[in-house]
Design a protein around this motif. Sequence first.
Motif, PDB file in Angstrom:
ATOM      1  N   CYS A  45      14.399  28.571  59.568  1.00  0.00           N
ATOM      2  CA  CYS A  45      15.581  29.392  59.384  1.00  0.00           C
ATOM      3  C   CYS A  45      15.867  29.523  57.901  1.00  0.00           C
ATOM      4  CB  CYS A  45      16.800  28.834  60.127  1.00  0.00           C
ATOM      5  SG  CYS A  45      17.403  27.224  59.573  1.00  0.00           S
ATOM      6  N   ALA A  46      16.524  30.609  57.547  1.00  0.00           N
ATOM      7  CA  ALA A  46      16.808  30.890  56.154  1.00  0.00           C
ATOM      8  C   ALA A  46      18.067  31.729  56.047  1.00  0.00           C
ATOM      9  CB  ALA A  46      15.626  31.619  55.502  1.00  0.00           C
ATOM     10  N   ALA A  47      18.800  31.521  54.980  1.00  0.00           N
ATOM     11  CA  ALA A  47      20.075  32.204  54.768  1.00  0.00           C
ATOM     12  C   ALA A  47      19.937  33.306  53.732  1.00  0.00           C
ATOM     13  CB  ALA A  47      21.143  31.208  54.327  1.00  0.00           C
ATOM     14  N   PRO A  68      13.273  41.572  57.001  1.00  0.00           N
ATOM     15  CA  PRO A  68      12.138  40.788  57.479  1.00  0.00           C
ATOM     16  C   PRO A  68      11.337  40.127  56.376  1.00  0.00           C
ATOM     17  CG  PRO A  68      11.560  43.094  57.454  1.00  0.00           C
ATOM     18  CD  PRO A  68      12.993  43.014  56.995  1.00  0.00           C
ATOM     19  N   HIS A  69      11.809  40.184  55.154  1.00  0.00           N
ATOM     20  CA  HIS A  69      11.036  39.740  54.007  1.00  0.00           C
ATOM     21  C   HIS A  69      11.518  38.387  53.512  1.00  0.00           C
ATOM     22  CE1 HIS A  69       9.487  43.752  54.095  1.00  0.00           C
ATOM     23  NE2 HIS A  69      10.663  44.268  53.819  1.00  0.00           N
ATOM     24  N   SER A  70      10.610  37.438  53.461  1.00  0.00           N
ATOM     25  CA  SER A  70      10.938  36.075  53.060  1.00  0.00           C
ATOM     26  C   SER A  70      11.583  36.008  51.689  1.00  0.00           C
ATOM     27  CB  SER A  70       9.675  35.206  53.057  1.00  0.00           C
ATOM     28  OG  SER A  70       9.108  35.126  54.344  1.00  0.00           O
ATOM     29  N   SER A  71      11.158  36.875  50.793  1.00  0.00           N
ATOM     30  CA  SER A  71      11.609  36.800  49.409  1.00  0.00           C
ATOM     31  C   SER A  71      13.090  37.095  49.242  1.00  0.00           C
ATOM     32  CB  SER A  71      10.792  37.749  48.536  1.00  0.00           C
ATOM     33  OG  SER A  71      10.950  39.093  48.952  1.00  0.00           O
ATOM     34  N   ILE A 110      21.463  34.841  58.936  1.00  0.00           N
ATOM     35  CA  ILE A 110      20.455  33.800  59.088  1.00  0.00           C
ATOM     36  C   ILE A 110      19.224  34.396  59.759  1.00  0.00           C
ATOM     37  CG2 ILE A 110      19.883  31.535  60.017  1.00  0.00           C
ATOM     38  CD1 ILE A 110      22.059  31.494  57.883  1.00  0.00           C
ATOM     39  N   GLY A 111      18.120  34.307  59.066  1.00  0.00           N
ATOM     40  CA  GLY A 111      16.869  34.787  59.603  1.00  0.00           C
ATOM     41  C   GLY A 111      16.021  33.662  60.147  1.00  0.00           C
ATOM     42  N   TRP A 112      15.198  34.016  61.102  1.00  0.00           N
ATOM     43  CA  TRP A 112      14.197  33.102  61.646  1.00  0.00           C
ATOM     44  C   TRP A 112      12.814  33.639  61.315  1.00  0.00           C
ATOM     45  CZ3 TRP A 112      15.152  28.367  63.644  1.00  0.00           C
ATOM     46  CH2 TRP A 112      16.459  28.098  64.038  1.00  0.00           C
ATOM     47  N   PHE A 113      11.981  32.765  60.809  1.00  0.00           N
ATOM     48  CA  PHE A 113      10.604  33.076  60.490  1.00  0.00           C
ATOM     49  C   PHE A 113       9.710  32.074  61.187  1.00  0.00           C
ATOM     50  CE2 PHE A 113      13.156  34.895  57.223  1.00  0.00           C
ATOM     51  CZ  PHE A 113      12.484  36.034  56.784  1.00  0.00           C
ATOM     52  N   ARG A 114       8.473  32.451  61.343  1.00  0.00           N
ATOM     53  CA  ARG A 114       7.526  31.505  61.915  1.00  0.00           C
ATOM     54  C   ARG A 114       6.171  31.661  61.243  1.00  0.00           C
ATOM     55  NH1 ARG A 114       6.557  33.805  68.108  1.00  0.00           N
ATOM     56  NH2 ARG A 114       5.114  35.516  67.556  1.00  0.00           N
ATOM     57  N   TYR A 171      17.785  33.109  50.497  1.00  0.00           N
ATOM     58  CA  TYR A 171      18.192  32.189  49.449  1.00  0.00           C
ATOM     59  C   TYR A 171      17.846  30.740  49.741  1.00  0.00           C
ATOM     60  CZ  TYR A 171      21.287  36.219  48.656  1.00  0.00           C
ATOM     61  OH  TYR A 171      21.809  37.483  48.478  1.00  0.00           O
ATOM     62  N   TYR A 172      18.163  30.297  50.943  1.00  0.00           N
ATOM     63  CA  TYR A 172      18.016  28.903  51.322  1.00  0.00           C
ATOM     64  C   TYR A 172      17.161  28.803  52.568  1.00  0.00           C
ATOM     65  CZ  TYR A 172      22.266  29.036  48.515  1.00  0.00           C
ATOM     66  OH  TYR A 172      23.189  29.289  47.527  1.00  0.00           O
ATOM     67  N   TRP A 173      16.343  27.775  52.595  1.00  0.00           N
ATOM     68  CA  TRP A 173      15.381  27.586  53.678  1.00  0.00           C
ATOM     69  C   TRP A 173      15.440  26.178  54.235  1.00  0.00           C
ATOM     70  CZ3 TRP A 173      11.736  31.131  55.577  1.00  0.00           C
ATOM     71  CH2 TRP A 173      11.705  32.363  54.900  1.00  0.00           C
TER      72      TRP A 173
END
Length: 122
Positions: A96-98, A104-107, A34-38, A110-112
Amino acid sequence: QLQLVESGGGLVQPGGSLRLSCAASGFTLDYYAIGWFRQAPGKEREGVSCIRSGGSSTTFLDSVKGRFTNSRDNARNTVYLQMNSLKPEDTAVYYCAATRGCTPHSSTYYYWGQGTQVTVSS
């Protein structure tokens, strides 16, 4: 429908703390990183950090190292981002995204979730 929902954002004073939650529905988080982006106003989305299925973490953003900590509670199907010593420059919408593996890349995710607003201001 596979879904992630962030919560825990809000208004906090500089130096304060918040804990963001990312809860999954429709699937289990156990096997996902699970990533965190802002995304701050007028800025591009940036990767903050990521926690792997085994619990290890990577921080992508130097400015948050030592202040933000990732954790997960598989029993609650939830991951957390503990944010301490918050600064005004941390103000952003946090997502958050799975994914299968931390990048570090949004692309690559899979799920946001839809994001939660964090505002750090006196």
